[in-house]
Structures are given as structure tokens and as C-alpha cells.
Design a protein around this motif. Structure first.
Motif, PDB file in Angstrom:
ATOM      1  N   GLY A  43      28.787  91.849  52.511  1.00 52.81           N
ATOM      2  CA  GLY A  43      29.940  91.389  51.508  1.00 52.81           C
ATOM      3  C   GLY A  43      31.407  91.201  52.039  1.00 52.81           C
ATOM      4  O   GLY A  43      31.913  90.281  51.331  1.00 52.81           O
ATOM      5  N   LEU A  44      31.681  91.385  53.436  1.00 50.55           N
ATOM      6  CA  LEU A  44      32.781  91.101  53.876  1.00 50.55           C
ATOM      7  C   LEU A  44      32.907  89.533  54.299  1.00 50.55           C
ATOM      8  O   LEU A  44      33.604  88.948  54.035  1.00 50.55           O
ATOM      9  CB  LEU A  44      33.057  91.944  54.973  1.00 50.55           C
ATOM     10  CG  LEU A  44      33.534  93.306  54.836  1.00 50.55           C
ATOM     11  CD1 LEU A  44      33.463  94.095  56.252  1.00 50.55           C
ATOM     12  CD2 LEU A  44      35.042  93.344  54.172  1.00 50.55           C
ATOM     13  N   ARG A  45      31.460  89.058  54.873  1.00 52.66           N
ATOM     14  CA  ARG A  45      31.307  87.587  55.149  1.00 52.66           C
ATOM     15  C   ARG A  45      31.223  86.685  54.211  1.00 52.66           C
ATOM     16  O   ARG A  45      32.092  85.865  54.280  1.00 52.66           O
ATOM     17  CB  ARG A  45      30.007  87.635  55.985  1.00 52.66           C
ATOM     18  CG  ARG A  45      29.436  86.194  56.281  1.00 52.66           C
ATOM     19  CD  ARG A  45      30.299  85.540  57.450  1.00 52.66           C
ATOM     20  NE  ARG A  45      30.642  86.610  58.509  1.00 52.66           N
ATOM     21  CZ  ARG A  45      30.030  86.221  59.627  1.00 52.66           C
ATOM     22  NH1 ARG A  45      29.685  85.075  60.027  1.00 52.66           N
ATOM     23  NH2 ARG A  45      30.218  87.056  60.771  1.00 52.66           N
ATOM     24  N   TYR A  46      30.543  87.084  52.980  1.00 53.07           N
ATOM     25  CA  TYR A  46      30.484  86.180  51.965  1.00 53.07           C
ATOM     26  C   TYR A  46      31.308  86.289  50.753  1.00 53.07           C
ATOM     27  O   TYR A  46      31.700  85.573  49.994  1.00 53.07           O
ATOM     28  CB  TYR A  46      28.911  85.990  51.372  1.00 53.07           C
ATOM     29  CG  TYR A  46      28.204  85.734  52.663  1.00 53.07           C
ATOM     30  CD1 TYR A  46      27.978  84.137  52.892  1.00 53.07           C
ATOM     31  CD2 TYR A  46      27.313  86.304  53.201  1.00 53.07           C
ATOM     32  CE1 TYR A  46      27.108  83.870  53.747  1.00 53.07           C
ATOM     33  CE2 TYR A  46      26.289  86.024  54.347  1.00 53.07           C
ATOM     34  CZ  TYR A  46      26.384  84.595  54.484  1.00 53.07           C
ATOM     35  OH  TYR A  46      25.534  84.337  55.448  1.00 53.07           O
ATOM     36  N   GLY A  47      31.887  87.520  50.671  1.00 53.92           N
ATOM     37  CA  GLY A  47      32.697  87.845  49.613  1.00 53.92           C
ATOM     38  C   GLY A  47      34.010  87.601  49.859  1.00 53.92           C
ATOM     39  O   GLY A  47      35.045  87.136  49.046  1.00 53.92           O
ATOM     40  N   LEU A  48      34.602  88.022  51.149  1.00 56.12           N
ATOM     41  CA  LEU A  48      35.942  87.886  51.720  1.00 56.12           C
ATOM     42  C   LEU A  48      36.256  86.841  52.773  1.00 56.12           C
ATOM     43  O   LEU A  48      37.294  86.564  53.031  1.00 56.12           O
ATOM     44  CB  LEU A  48      36.513  89.340  52.041  1.00 56.12           C
ATOM     45  CG  LEU A  48      36.370  90.457  51.063  1.00 56.12           C
ATOM     46  CD1 LEU A  48      36.853  91.605  51.494  1.00 56.12           C
ATOM     47  CD2 LEU A  48      37.440  89.995  49.742  1.00 56.12           C
ATOM     48  N   GLY A  49      35.078  86.430  53.351  1.00 54.81           N
ATOM     49  CA  GLY A  49      35.184  85.452  54.176  1.00 54.81           C
ATOM     50  C   GLY A  49      35.727  86.252  55.302  1.00 54.81           C
ATOM     51  O   GLY A  49      36.140  85.361  56.526  1.00 54.81           O
ATOM     52  N   GLN A  50      35.381  87.337  56.053  1.00 55.48           N
ATOM     53  CA  GLN A  50      35.721  88.113  56.917  1.00 55.48           C
ATOM     54  C   GLN A  50      34.463  88.595  57.782  1.00 55.48           C
ATOM     55  O   GLN A  50      33.472  88.757  57.110  1.00 55.48           O
ATOM     56  CB  GLN A  50      36.537  89.486  56.593  1.00 55.48           C
ATOM     57  CG  GLN A  50      37.799  89.268  55.693  1.00 55.48           C
ATOM     58  CD  GLN A  50      38.839  88.655  56.862  1.00 55.48           C
ATOM     59  OE1 GLN A  50      39.027  88.885  58.098  1.00 55.48           O
ATOM     60  NE2 GLN A  50      39.576  87.370  56.469  1.00 55.48           N
ATOM     61  N   GLY A  51      34.440  88.683  59.077  1.00 59.08           N
ATOM     62  CA  GLY A  51      33.575  88.907  59.787  1.00 59.08           C
ATOM     63  C   GLY A  51      33.887  90.137  60.678  1.00 59.08           C
ATOM     64  O   GLY A  51      35.173  90.344  61.055  1.00 59.08           O
ATOM     65  N   SER A  52      32.956  90.919  61.129  1.00 56.36           N
ATOM     66  CA  SER A  52      33.308  92.077  62.218  1.00 56.36           C
ATOM     67  C   SER A  52      32.050  92.171  62.981  1.00 56.36           C
ATOM     68  O   SER A  52      31.025  92.668  62.778  1.00 56.36           O
ATOM     69  CB  SER A  52      33.523  93.365  61.359  1.00 56.36           C
ATOM     70  OG  SER A  52      33.554  94.475  62.359  1.00 56.36           O
TER      71      SER A  52
END
Length: 188
Positions: A43-52
Motif C-alpha cells: 500500500g505504501l509503495r504503490y498507493g503513496l509512492g513511499q518505501g520502507s
């Protein structure tokens, strides 16, 4: 072998089975957390463009924990992969003999070898408190590597428990299946 000794051996393998079952059931709940974290990473990667990196590594850590700490319970419940073409049609004593020999000649020596061979690897990781090489990664790879000898000890104990159970079956002091099999609803 007298009945009193058989009862003690029965108690030992039951205790080991309960211990591995308790640990396995506790670890099984980590799969729920692992699924949730995986969904969060996606969700973070593809929804918000954020990675962790830390979140991604935590999924790997959880996967290792589930696999390594759940292996002994899986063995105890007869859930490991095996080719049952001949085995399933054999008598209980014959299956007990095969399982006893498998524990004594394969599982127990392999777990002793695993303990021996991983000791330096894990000790080196602890000596430097090994952590992720990735920026933002998790610290504690040395803790993750510690699961290797922990898994080996748990499987070694379960191998001893299986050997005891199968020896009792062969001696006619224990009845039923040489190795319990998973109920249909527990099979994948």
C-alpha cells in the motif's frame, strides 16, 4: 521395558510435543502480522509512492521466525513433506520402525551437525551485533541468525520425542499411529 519406564518416556515425548506445539501455535499468529505488514508495504509503495526498508525487512524476519520456530510443531503433527506411496499402506509397527530409523539416522544427526556448523556463524554475528547493510534497515540480524540453532534444538528435541514414541510403539507399550497425521482440515 517395564510400564513405569514406559510412562516416563511417554511423559517426556508428550512434554516435548506440548512445548513445540505451544511455540508453534504462538508463532503461527505472526503470519497474521506478516500478512498485515506485507499489505502495508504494498500500500505504501504503490498507493503513496513511499518505501520502507525496515518494514520490508520486518516481513523477512517474521517469515524466518514462522518457518524456523514452526518446523518442530509441523514435524510433531506429521505435516512435513514425505512420499507416502508405500508408507501409508504399511502396518503401524513397520511405520514406527521407519520413523524411528529416520529420526535416529537422519534427523538427529542432521540437527547435531547443524548446531555444530552454525555455531561460529552465529557467534560471529553476535560478536559484531550484525545489522542490516541497507540504509534504514533493521538492527538485529544476529538475533535472526540465532534462530538457526534454536530451530536445530527444537527439531532435535522433537526427533528424540519421535524416537521415544516409535520405540514404545515397537515395544508394544504404545498404541495407535507411529506418527500422528494432520487432520484433513489442517492440511494445505
Amino acid at each position: 521395558m517395564d510400564k513405569r519406564r514406559a510412562r516416563r518416556l511417554h511423559a517426556v515425548y508428550e512434554l516435548i510435543g506440548r512445548l513445540n506445539g505451544w511455540i508453534g501455535r504462538g508463532v503461527a499468529w505472526l503470519t497474521l502480522l506478516m500478512v498485515g505488514l506485507t499489505a502495508l508495504v504494498v500500500g505504501l509503495r504503490y498507493g503513496l509512492g513511499q518505501g520502507s526498508v525496515a518494514l520490508q525487512e520486518s516481513v523477512t524476519y517474521l517469515h524466518c521466525m514462522v518457518f524456523m520456530l514452526g518446523a518442530a510443531m509441523t514435524l510433531e503433527r506429521g505435516g512435513h513433506v514425505r512420499v507416502d506411496i508405500f508408507y501409508r499402506d504399511w502396518s503401524v509397527p513397520r511405520r514406527a520402525l521407519v520413523d524411528l530409523l529416520g529420526s535416529l539416522l537422519l534427523l538427529i544427526p542432521l540437527m547435531i551437525f547443524t548446531l555444530y556448523s552454525c555455531w561460529g556463524y552465529v557467534a560471529d554475528a553476535w560478536a559484531v551485533r550484525e545489522s542490516s547493510i541497507e540504509p534504514g534497515g533493521l538492527h538485529g540480524i544476529y538475533l535472526l541468525k540465532t534462530l538457526i540453532p534454536v530451530m536445530a534444538v527444537m527439531l532435535l528435541l522433537q526427533g528424540v520425542a519421535d524416537a521415544l514414541r516409535n520405540a514404545l510403539v515397537l515395544a508394544g507399550l504404545e498404541h495407535g499411529e507411529a506418527r500422528p497425521s494432520l487432520a484433513p482440515e489442517e492440511r494445505i
